[in-house]
Design a protein around this motif. Structure first.
Motif, PDB file in Angstrom:
ATOM      1  N   UNK A  17      -3.921   8.524  -8.842  1.00 29.75           N
ATOM      2  CA  UNK A  17      -3.400   8.064  -7.553  1.00 29.75           C
ATOM      3  C   UNK A  17      -1.942   8.468  -7.332  1.00 29.75           C
TER       4      UNK A  17
ATOM      5  N   UNK B 124      -0.885  10.904  -5.755  1.00 33.12           N
ATOM      6  CA  UNK B 124      -0.731  11.448  -4.396  1.00 33.12           C
ATOM      7  C   UNK B 124      -0.176  10.417  -3.421  1.00 33.12           C
TER       8      UNK B 124
ATOM      9  N   UNK C 269      -0.804   4.525  15.799  1.00 29.20           N
ATOM     10  CA  UNK C 269       0.014   3.577  15.046  1.00 29.20           C
ATOM     11  C   UNK C 269       1.414   4.105  14.819  1.00 29.20           C
TER      12      UNK C 269
ATOM     13  N   UNK D 247      -0.627  -1.266   9.052  1.00 29.54           N
ATOM     14  CA  UNK D 247      -1.466  -0.196   8.495  1.00 29.54           C
ATOM     15  C   UNK D 247      -0.976   1.202   8.788  1.00 29.54           C
TER      16      UNK D 247
ATOM     17  N   UNK E  90      -5.009  -1.427 -10.565  1.00 26.36           N
ATOM     18  CA  UNK E  90      -4.604  -2.666 -11.224  1.00 26.36           C
ATOM     19  C   UNK E  90      -3.385  -2.478 -12.136  1.00 26.36           C
TER      20      UNK E  90
ATOM     21  N   UNK F  70     -10.231  -2.362   2.166  1.00 20.87           N
ATOM     22  CA  UNK F  70      -9.708  -2.925   0.914  1.00 20.87           C
ATOM     23  C   UNK F  70     -10.732  -3.891   0.331  1.00 20.87           C
TER      24      UNK F  70
ATOM     25  N   UNK G  61     -10.650   2.604   0.125  1.00 20.99           N
ATOM     26  CA  UNK G  61     -10.111   3.966   0.129  1.00 20.99           C
ATOM     27  C   UNK G  61     -10.191   4.508  -1.288  1.00 20.99           C
ATOM     28  N   UNK G  62     -10.850   5.657  -1.445  1.00 22.92           N
ATOM     29  CA  UNK G  62     -11.052   6.194  -2.793  1.00 22.92           C
ATOM     30  C   UNK G  62      -9.851   7.032  -3.241  1.00 22.92           C
TER      31      UNK G  62
ATOM     32  N   UNK H 237      -8.203   9.417  -0.997  1.00 23.81           N
ATOM     33  CA  UNK H 237      -7.643   8.919   0.255  1.00 23.81           C
ATOM     34  C   UNK H 237      -8.678   8.790   1.357  1.00 23.81           C
TER      35      UNK H 237
ATOM     36  N   UNK I  45      -8.390   1.548  10.267  1.00 23.54           N
ATOM     37  CA  UNK I  45      -8.225   0.591   9.171  1.00 23.54           C
ATOM     38  C   UNK I  45      -7.290  -0.527   9.620  1.00 23.54           C
ATOM     39  N   UNK I  46      -7.677  -1.758   9.361  1.00 18.25           N
ATOM     40  CA  UNK I  46      -6.914  -2.914   9.839  1.00 18.25           C
ATOM     41  C   UNK I  46      -6.998  -4.043   8.815  1.00 18.25           C
ATOM     42  N   UNK I  47      -5.851  -4.655   8.492  1.00 17.30           N
ATOM     43  CA  UNK I  47      -5.838  -5.802   7.573  1.00 17.30           C
ATOM     44  C   UNK I  47      -6.790  -6.886   8.039  1.00 17.30           C
TER      45      UNK I  47
ATOM     46  N   UNK J  99      -5.279 -15.270   0.130  1.00 11.95           N
ATOM     47  CA  UNK J  99      -4.724 -13.930  -0.032  1.00 11.95           C
ATOM     48  C   UNK J  99      -5.079 -13.060   1.151  1.00 11.95           C
TER      49      UNK J  99
ATOM     50  N   UNK K 140      -5.968  -9.824   0.857  1.00 15.30           N
ATOM     51  CA  UNK K 140      -7.138  -9.035   0.480  1.00 15.30           C
ATOM     52  C   UNK K 140      -7.832  -9.689  -0.707  1.00 15.30           C
TER      53      UNK K 140
ATOM     54  N   UNK L 158      -8.795  -8.131  -3.330  1.00 12.96           N
ATOM     55  CA  UNK L 158      -8.267  -7.519  -4.542  1.00 12.96           C
ATOM     56  C   UNK L 158      -7.060  -8.291  -5.058  1.00 12.96           C
ATOM     57  N   UNK L 159      -6.230  -8.800  -4.143  1.00 15.02           N
ATOM     58  CA  UNK L 159      -5.051  -9.560  -4.574  1.00 15.02           C
ATOM     59  C   UNK L 159      -5.470 -10.865  -5.245  1.00 15.02           C
TER      60      UNK L 159
ATOM     61  N   UNK M   7     -17.091  -4.694  -7.123  1.00 18.23           N
ATOM     62  CA  UNK M   7     -15.703  -4.311  -6.870  1.00 18.23           C
ATOM     63  C   UNK M   7     -14.740  -4.844  -7.908  1.00 18.23           C
ATOM     64  N   UNK M   8     -15.225  -5.702  -8.808  1.00 21.07           N
ATOM     65  CA  UNK M   8     -14.289  -6.358  -9.719  1.00 21.07           C
ATOM     66  C   UNK M   8     -14.836  -6.428 -11.147  1.00 21.07           C
TER      67      UNK M   8
ATOM     68  N   UNK N  46       3.430  -9.241  -8.007  1.00 17.93           N
ATOM     69  CA  UNK N  46       2.253  -8.573  -8.571  1.00 17.93           C
ATOM     70  C   UNK N  46       2.588  -7.867  -9.874  1.00 17.93           C
TER      71      UNK N  46
END
Lengths: 235, 260, 271
Positions: A11, A13, A100, A180, A196, B35, B42-43, B46, B71-73, B161, B163, B165-166, B189-190, C101
């Protein structure tokens, strides 16, 4: 190279992609802020009451409310109005999309225009009265006097403030990640989520911001020397 | 209100007229979170990928829509739809009565239960009402999971949270004692990926219609019923022609659609 | 101190519920702001609390850092330079995520050192630490600029009177520097107050955090953000007017002298 790939788990990039957007957002919102700042300073110094009032409201509100609130307000609020307006003017029923990038830069420009207003106002006031009077005694029109006499000197007085403004602005771009815009902060979040390894990613990102700041400081110093050429140094 | 209705009707007429006039594809902007692995994320290249994204693409093809992704939170995803930033949300959004007050939904396109994850070996009292006393439960804010945990275990301290993930990251580090989320999201995912071996599922699968709704659907602004119908027809189509199954099998070993 | 915060909080809560009842009666049951008024006010209270605590600790930290910055000893000077450069050169948001974090990445180590429970485990602690370290760096720069601005003549005169070391700083340099630093410091305080809104991004329910929560449950984006903005604006004004009072108080011996003093020292702006 192998090491960085391992460290960032593919990652790496995110930093290049993100830094590019960060710089672009910063560079694009700076001129907006400068134009708004000049207009704001002129309004504050002019003799038209309502205009002066408007400029005072603008600077007070923007400086009294957190950027995060303003960015969200602008993103969800003003852009809807703008989209509707553009759609109306274009006469299309299809929704017009505001990128955006445009939203983000306009918001930052609007916020930092308020700060630029104060910088320019201070710089104008720093140009000595005598010079302005001398210009008008030479028969220069107010506009000509502004262009030939005041503006060149204003730059010199405004530069330290504007340099500071740029440093603050480039750091504030991190906030556009909440709408975003894929800037450095946003991309760093992407990398962190996938790997992570939050410390690794945020620390690297902070070093990139630090690099941008350092390069900016050097550039600002050169600009100040250039603007002050021909000025006698007291010490 | 009547002005809005008139305006909506006018817009609809224009849209239908435009659609009838030109046979070209309707442009549809799809909002997603990006997310929420494995559904949308997103891989390393990107690219926006995941089950939601592939289903969305399949649905657009079936309905003959020209789709783009935004993409939107999560916490701004419905406000973004209402603000006309996009026309449909395909982001694993559960169909709930609360959301139905502000947006319309298509039929579900998948339905999976919710579960807790905890650090390996941890054991907690899950008695409804009195359980989880003083424990911290991480959830993604503004989700069915937040509402469900708050209502079912009022003594737990709910930490929200932005997301999922957080929330997972804070379970790994021990800032929260449990997380509650969609079981597939937790599993794929986890727990199954790097760094997830610290933790495991805990307790039962939960699927309470009051909180968990009828499954995940596509959210659409209330003034566009023809878009709802278009997507509904497309869901039926991809279920029947095998497209859904082939996407499903790429991600899961079971049918994510749930009961017919 | 905790019991005091708690007591004030409880009293405010009781008073607030009464006000909220009135608002709900006025605006109707479904109003996003009226129905969540007390939660929003509780959020504003957390915002003020974070500002006050980080301001006080940050200032205490800034004094030695500023002195170290002025020191000619590289062992003192270099770390102070690096610290202020890092915290002034990077966005607060990055610093916050790094400490929140980032510390999660080292939770086993921190646990072993006894720094986890009650400290890095708490979002509140991480947020407070970040805000404190950040404002201390800016304040140190302001103080350094102000101390350099103390006229050499005054220091020389004090030395001629036989003052040196701590006494010189306590009697001459600090009082003068405080006056020079005040306008920049009032700006820094307002900036700090506004930057606390970022803590909403690490699970804390400050004014901004509650506002985002209200938005995601009521979808009333506009009203809620404007309300939050007005509360921030009002408190910013309050801070400015307090500093104006303090400034007038400190400058009272210069009445009528006009200008001269109180020029802002090193710029303390940030995002």
């Amino acid at each position: 190279m192998e090491y960085t790939r391992e460290l960032f788990q593919g990652y790496q990039w995110v930093f290049w992609a993100g830094a590019e957007i960060t710089l672009l957002v910063g560079l694009a919102s700076l001129p907006i802020a400068l134009v708004l700042g000049l207009l704001g300073a002129w309004s504050k110094l002019c003799s038209i009451g309502p205009l002066r009032g408007l400029a005072v409201v603008y600077t007070t509100v923007v400086r009294g409310v957190p950027e995060l609130v303003l960015i969200l307000l602008f993103y969800y609020g003003l852009t809807i109005l703008l989209q509707d307006l553009i759609a109306f003017l274009a006469g299309s029923s299809e929704p017009v999309d505001l990128p955006r990038f445009l939203t983000g830069t306009m918001t930052l420009g609007l916020i930092y225009g308020a700060f630029a207003t104060e910088v320019f106002r201070g710089a104008y006031l720093a140009v000595s009265r005598g010079q302005i009077e001398a210009a008008s005694a030479f028969g220069m029109s107010p506009f000509l006097a502004f262009r030939r006499v005041i503006l060149p000197q204003m730059w010199r007085f405004a530069l330290p403030g504007l340099g500071n403004l740029w440093l603050v602005l480039i750091k504030a771009t991190a906030l556009v990640s909440v709408i975003q815009l894929p800037d450095l902060m946003y991309q760093t979040n992407v990398g962190r989520m996938a790997t992570r390894a939050p410390f690794t990613f945020y620390f690297t990102a902070s070093l990139i911001y630090l690099l941008i700041t350092a390069v900016s400081l050097i550039a600002i110093r050169y600009a100040e020397q250039w603007a002050s050429r021909g000025v006698v140094r007291k010490i | 209100m009547s002005f809005l209705k008139t305006a909506a009707a006018a817009a609809l007429t224009v849209a239908i007229a435009a659609a009838a006039q030109a046979e070209d594809m309707r442009k549809v902007r799809i909002g997603t979170e990006g997310a929420y692995p494995p559904f949308n994320y997103i891989d390393a290249n990107g690219e926006l990928v995941g089950f939601d994204v592939e289903i969305a693409k399949a649905l657009c093809k079936a309905a003959n829509y020209d789709c783009t992704f935004v993409v939107q939170d999560w916490d701004g995803i419905i406000p973004g739809l209402l603000a006309d930033k996009y026309d449909a949300i395909i982001a694993s959004m559960s169909i709930t009565p609360k959301r139905k007050e502000v947006v319309d939904f298509t039929d579900k396109y998948y339905n999976t239960p919710a579960r807790f994850a905890v650090q390996r070996g941890d054991d907690f009292d899950l008695t409804e009402g009195s359980g989880l006393d003083g424990l911290r439960v991480g959830v993604q804010g503004a989700t069915i999971h937040e509402d469900f945990v708050r209502a079912t275990w009022p003594k737990a301290e709910v930490v929200t949270y932005g997301t999922q993930e957080e929330a997972n990251a804070d379970l790994v580090s021990g800032r929260v004692d449990l997380v509650m989320a969609d079981s597939v999201v937790l599993q794929e995912g986890f727990l199954k990926v790097d760094g997830g071996d610290c933790c495991e599922f805990f307790g039962l699968s939960y699927s309470d219609p009051t909180y968990h709704g009828e499954g995940a659907g596509i959210a659409i602004r209330k003034d566009e019923p023809e878009l709802v119908e278009g997507f509904n027809a497309a869901i039926v189509e991809i279920r029947n022609d095998g497209t859904y199954k082939s996407i499903n099998d790429k991600y899961f070993e079971f049918d994510a659609y749930g009961a017919e | 101190m905790d019991w005091l915060w708690e007591l004030i909080g409880q009293q405010a809560q009781a008073g607030c519920m009464a006000v909220q009842g009135g608002f709900v009666g006025l605006m109707g049951e479904g109003d996003a702001i009226a129905g969540n008024f007390c939660r929003l006010m509780a959020g504003a209270w957390l915002t003020v609390k974070l500002t006050l605590i980080s301001l006080v600790i940050g200032f205490a930290l800034a004094v030695p850092v500023a002195l170290a910055r002025l020191s000619r000893n590289p062992l003192l000077n270099w770390p102070a330079v690096a610290y202020t450069f890092y915290f002034r050169g990077t966005p607060l948001l990055v610093q916050l995520f790094l400490l929140y974090y980032g510390s999660g990445q080292f939770s086993p180590e921190l646990r072993e050192l006894g720094l986890w429970r009650g400290m890095f485990r708490e979002a509140y602690f991480c947020a407070l630490l970040t805000l404190t370290l950040n404002t201390a760096a800016y304040t140190a720069e302001i103080l350094r600029g102000a101390m350099l601005g103390v006229p050499a003549g005054e220091v020389e005169a004090a030395r001629a009177y036989g003052m040196s070391g701590v006494k010189l700083y306590r009697r001459i340099v600090f009082p003068k520097a405080m006056r020079i630093a005040l306008p920049a410091y009032s700006n820094e305080t307002v900036f700090l107050f506004q930057s606390t809104s970022l803590v909403s991004l690490v699970t804390l329910l400050d004014l901004m955090g509650v506002a985002r929560d209200v938005i995601s449950s009521t979808f009333r984006t506009f009203e809620t953000l404007i309300f939050a903005g007005l509360v921030y604006l009002a408190i910013s004004f309050l801070i400015f007017s307090i500093f104006k009072r303090v400034e007038q108080h400190l400058m009272r011996h210069l009445k009528g002298a006009g200008g001269g003093e109180g020029q802002s020292a090193a710029g303390g702006t940030k995002a």
